[in-house]
Design a protein around this motif. Structure first.
Motif, PDB file in Angstrom:
ATOM      1  N   LEU A 271      55.876  21.911  53.013  1.00 44.22           N
ATOM      2  CA  LEU A 271      55.685  20.467  53.024  1.00 44.22           C
ATOM      3  C   LEU A 271      56.978  19.673  52.889  1.00 44.22           C
TER       4      LEU A 271
ATOM      5  N   ARG B  83      56.391  16.005  54.517  1.00 47.96           N
ATOM      6  CA  ARG B  83      55.808  15.749  55.835  1.00 47.96           C
ATOM      7  C   ARG B  83      54.883  16.891  56.239  1.00 47.96           C
TER       8      ARG B  83
ATOM      9  N   HIS C 103      53.395  13.393  60.494  1.00 45.79           N
ATOM     10  CA  HIS C 103      53.206  12.379  59.462  1.00 45.79           C
ATOM     11  C   HIS C 103      54.195  12.599  58.319  1.00 45.79           C
ATOM     12  N   GLN C 104      54.709  11.496  57.790  1.00 47.87           N
ATOM     13  CA  GLN C 104      55.617  11.569  56.642  1.00 47.87           C
ATOM     14  C   GLN C 104      54.990  10.812  55.480  1.00 47.87           C
ATOM     15  N   PHE C 105      55.193  11.326  54.262  1.00 52.08           N
ATOM     16  CA  PHE C 105      54.566  10.740  53.080  1.00 52.08           C
ATOM     17  C   PHE C 105      55.597  10.568  51.973  1.00 52.08           C
TER      18      PHE C 105
ATOM     19  N   LEU D  86      50.167  13.074  50.534  1.00 46.79           N
ATOM     20  CA  LEU D  86      49.819  13.894  51.699  1.00 46.79           C
ATOM     21  C   LEU D  86      48.444  14.525  51.514  1.00 46.79           C
TER      22      LEU D  86
END
Length: 335
Positions: free
Chosen positions: A281, A290, A294-296, A302
């Motif tokens: 992750l 990420r 998608h990036q968090f 996430l």
């Protein structure tokens, strides 16, 4: 509404199992894996299409021809094997336990064969079950995989509702998972700098020898990230991939762990069928969280995004549905 099993039934499921008289109609190959069928609705439609395909090969007198024909589901039918179904049409004793679904001969007309095993499928390799539509609402189908052969097995219940058997199957799966988790405790393993070739980095599979298999990463989990993770029941801290795989029993089971091989890396482990997938992750260059594209801000963000929205984490090679978080076991010091 079908009642939940009582204590005596739970004991039976945990031990010898609960038995039903049924007809094993037959089976048909399923072309798609569970990760290809991304929604429960599609999986149920595939089971219904498989039931229809198998039942259509049985002599009409066996399935009450006065009922209207089933409307074909063209999308689901594409995922059902093109070959001829294996028609059995034999009376069996269907046994459901926390270990397996098994069938043995139980035909009064052939007493010499009674008790002989027809089939046995361990619960770990049964991915989905469902009932048929009219005129096949008395038929139950379950998808099981044996080696590389994935099939939907169809049975017709005698004198019992399909919902009753489904309730037993669901409870048996719960008991199986609980028993597996009971036996497991995370083991502390020293950090090494050697990545595992079976884990995925940002939802892309690692290649053998990537980074020379010896790179020491120059970042680590920040105190803020660690504090937010440590409050989550699904975060297991330092945990080996082998221990994680033993804890993830059913499709949709998942947990988050700190890698025992890659210092500072956080990994989402989840079962997508017969396999457990491992997704890294944290971006190795930036330390950002990420998954796929998608990036968090945090790992918690996430997990919440995919879990709450019921969206699978997927790419060409990985698909993990976050259905059932596996909580860590708290180790209480001895007095």
């Amino acid at each position: 509404m079908t009642p939940s099993p009582d204590d005596s039934e739970i004991r039976e499921l945990s031990q010898s199992g609960i038995q039903f008289i049924a007809t094993y109609v037959g089976s048909i190959q399923i072309k798609a894996s569970l990760r290809d069928m991304r929604s429960t609705e599609l999986r149920l439609r595939v089971v219904k299409a498989a039931i229809h395909a198998v039942a259509s090969k049985v002599p009409k007198k066996e399935l009450e021809p006065d009922r209207p024909p089933t409307e074909e589901d063209s999308v689901a039918s594409l995922l059902v094997g093109e070959g001829q179904p294996l028609v059995k049409n034999v009376q069996v004793a269907l046994n459901v336990s926390s270990k397996a679904i098994s069938m043995s001969h139980a035909d009064p007309a052939q007493p010499e064969r009674n008790g002989g095993l027809v089939s046995r499928h361990q619960l770990n390799f049964i991915s989905f079950a469902g009932a048929g539509d009219a005129p096949h609402q008395d038929l139950l189908g379950y998808i099981a995989k044996v080696k590389d052969d994935r099939r939907c097995h169809v049975v017709r219940l005698h004198d019992v509702r399909v919902s009753r058997v489904m309730m037993c199957v669901n409870k048996a799966m719960e008991l199986n998972a609980a028993k597996a988790n009971e036996k497991l405790r995370p083991k502390e393993v020293a950090h090494t700098s050697e990545p595992s070739t079976g884990e995925s980095r940002g939802n892309q599979p690692m290649k053998n020898g990537e980074d020379g298999n010896s790179k020491t990463w120059d970042w680590s989990i920040s105190r803020e990230v660690f504090d937010s993770l440590s409050r989550q029941s699904w975060y297991h801290g330092l945990l080996t991939r082998e221990d994680a795989e033993r804890m993830l029993v059913y499709v949709g089971d998942f947990l988050v762990r700190q890698s025992s091989r890659i210092p500072g890396q956080v990994i989402l482990s989840g079962r997508d069928g017969a396999r457990v997938q491992h997704v890294l992750l944290m971006d190795e260059n930036t330390g950002q969280v990420r998954a796929h594209d998608h990036q968090f801000q945090t790992v918690v963000d996430l997990v919440n995004y995919y879990y709450v929205n019921k969206q699978p984490i997927h790419s060409d090679d990985v698909l993990i549905e976050l259905v059932r978080p596996i909580p860590r076991r708290e180790i209480v010091p001895e007095a």
